[in-house]
Design an enzyme around this catalytic site. Structure first.
Site, mmCIF file in Angstrom:
data_model
loop_
_atom_site.group_PDB
_atom_site.id
_atom_site.type_symbol
_atom_site.label_atom_id
_atom_site.label_comp_id
_atom_site.label_asym_id
_atom_site.label_seq_id
_atom_site.Cartn_x
_atom_site.Cartn_y
_atom_site.Cartn_z
ATOM 1 N N ARG A 268 6.759 -8.257 1.812
ATOM 2 C CA ARG A 268 7.505 -7.921 2.785
ATOM 3 C C ARG A 268 8.160 -8.976 3.538
ATOM 4 N NH1 ARG A 268 4.816 -4.011 6.611
ATOM 5 N NH2 ARG A 268 5.418 -2.422 5.140
ATOM 6 N N LYS B 241 0.793 -1.113 0.148
ATOM 7 C CA LYS B 241 0.140 -0.124 0.108
ATOM 8 C C LYS B 241 0.948 1.345 0.039
ATOM 9 C CE LYS B 241 -2.326 -1.304 3.858
ATOM 10 N NZ LYS B 241 -1.465 -2.526 3.835
ATOM 11 N N THR B 242 2.015 1.256 0.780
ATOM 12 C CA THR B 242 2.843 2.664 0.907
ATOM 13 C C THR B 242 3.446 2.756 -0.588
ATOM 14 O OG1 THR B 242 3.010 2.162 3.603
ATOM 15 C CG2 THR B 242 4.730 3.535 1.990
ATOM 16 N N ASP C 99 -1.554 6.744 6.340
ATOM 17 C CA ASP C 99 -1.692 5.428 6.688
ATOM 18 C C ASP C 99 -2.247 5.288 7.774
ATOM 19 O OD1 ASP C 99 -0.809 2.753 6.396
ATOM 20 O OD2 ASP C 99 1.163 2.732 7.438
ATOM 21 N N THR D 162 -5.722 -1.208 7.255
ATOM 22 C CA THR D 162 -5.806 -2.913 7.394
ATOM 23 C C THR D 162 -7.115 -3.127 7.743
ATOM 24 O OG1 THR D 162 -4.877 -2.613 9.597
ATOM 25 C CG2 THR D 162 -3.258 -2.979 7.792
#
Length: 355
Positions: free
Chosen positions: A228, A75-76, A120, A169
């Site tokens: 990640r 997302k980032t 965020d 999230t």
């Protein structure tokens, strides 16, 4: 406790999807810079490409974008790509950092024309700031309250046109008025192993790590569908290959290295296996209450519920039922154990340890 919260237990886990300081520094070097480099999320990527291209052709700022999904899915990274594709600067902040409407007003008033504001964990923003954001997103203005009591006055403050990129999230926690103000909403899915292999090969090139296709496939299969985690496992395998092998990541090297770090073939680590092992061996597969299961594992109730269980449930190894936690046949098979016969030891535990 929220699933997205970082706990001491979470930060120590190699398969935790939340990034720590080291991960954040390395991720900055590994992030793709445009949509053509971004791997996976084909549907979201195609739709977002159309939104951005149309905005550029009109010479306008892009619509506000909401990205939802589990931690570690990109997302980032997508927010930074949106800014790059629009040729605009990006401002990064988070919902927990905005506790007052004045905090948000200060950020919004300092934006430049066309700037991208990445927010965020937007679902954790305070309610007063959230209500101010409604007007800012729709009318590009905010009302600044000056004074207190009967003498207070609202001064309208015009804002430059900007693009808000919200990431969450927990999309279900966003109030409908806020969700409705986003022009585009994209849900990030977990990655397939073949997509993670592409991520791993790309990261290996950037990190100058020699890796064979079978080695990348071995790491991808243990990465829990999350880029990640794949990049983190790659770095640990790289360390092992550098010290114990010739520096090239093969299937054997990857499997041995991840065995040292206690990450098995399905991506389960020590905590995951401890929960399953207690559920199967001590309670015959359940049902068993969460508190009892946590005591048996030697962990806090919140750690078992929020850190270990989400992945076990997603993998179909554990089920949450009204009577308690129950192991599935796949859990017995994964640990190489035989389920008890009907009416055996497992049935005797239900009445004693049920939820």
């Amino acid at each position: 406790m929220n699933w997205d919260d970082t706990t001491p237990e979470a930060t120590e886990r190699l398969v935790e999807a939340v990034a720590d300081g080291e991960d954040q520094a390395i991720e900055a070097a590994l992030r793709p810079k445009d949509l053509t480099e971004f791997v996976g999320q084909e549907r979201v990527r195609e739709q977002l490409d159309l939104v951005l291209r149309a905005a550029r052709q009109r010479g306008a700022t892009a619509d506000h974008v909401l990205l939802s999904g589990a931690p570690g899915l990109g997302k980032t990274t997508l927010s930074m790509i949106i800014a790059a594709e629009m040729g605009a600067p990006i401002r990064i902040t988070s919902g927990p950092a905005i506790q007052h409407a004045g905090d948000l007003a200060a950020i919004l008033s300092s934006l430049t024309e066309g700037e991208v504001l990445f927010l965020d964990e937007i679902h954790r923003m305070s309610r007063p700031a959230e209500e101010m954001l409604y007007m800012a997103m729709e009318d590009f203005r905010v009302d600044v309250i000056v004074g207190k009591g009967p003498g207070a006055t609202a001064i309208p403050l015009e804002l430059p046109h900007f693009t808000l990129v919200g990431a969450t999230t927990r999309a279900g926690l966003l109030p409908p008025p806020l969700r409705d103000r986003f022009g585009f909403t994209g849900h990030m899915e977990f990655y397939e192993p073949v997509e993670l292999e592409r991520v791993i090969h790309r990261s290996a090139r950037l990190l100058d790590v020699g890796i064979e296709p079978e080695g990348a496939a071995e790491i991808a299969g243990r990465s829990r569908g999350t880029p990640r985690i794949a990049n983190r496992l790659l770095r640990r395998v790289r360390d092992y290959a550098q010290v114990k092998a010739d520096g090239v990541v093969t299937r054997e090297v990857a499997a041995t290295a991840l065995g040292v770090y206690e990450v098995d073939g399905r991506g389960l680590d020590r905590l995951d296996r401890a929960v399953l092992s207690a559920l199967l061996k001590l309670f015959g597969g359940g049902p068993v209450g969460l508190s009892t299961l946590a005591v048996a594992v030697g962990e806090e109730r919140e750690t078992v519920e929020e850190v270990a269980e989400p992945f076990l449930v997603r993998e179909g190894l554990l089920a949450r039922t009204p009577r308690g936690r129950v192991a599935t046949p796949a859990a017995w098979a994964h640990l190489g154990l035989t389920p008890p016969q009907q009416g055996g030891a497992g049935q005797g535990q239900q009445g004693l340890f049920g939820a």
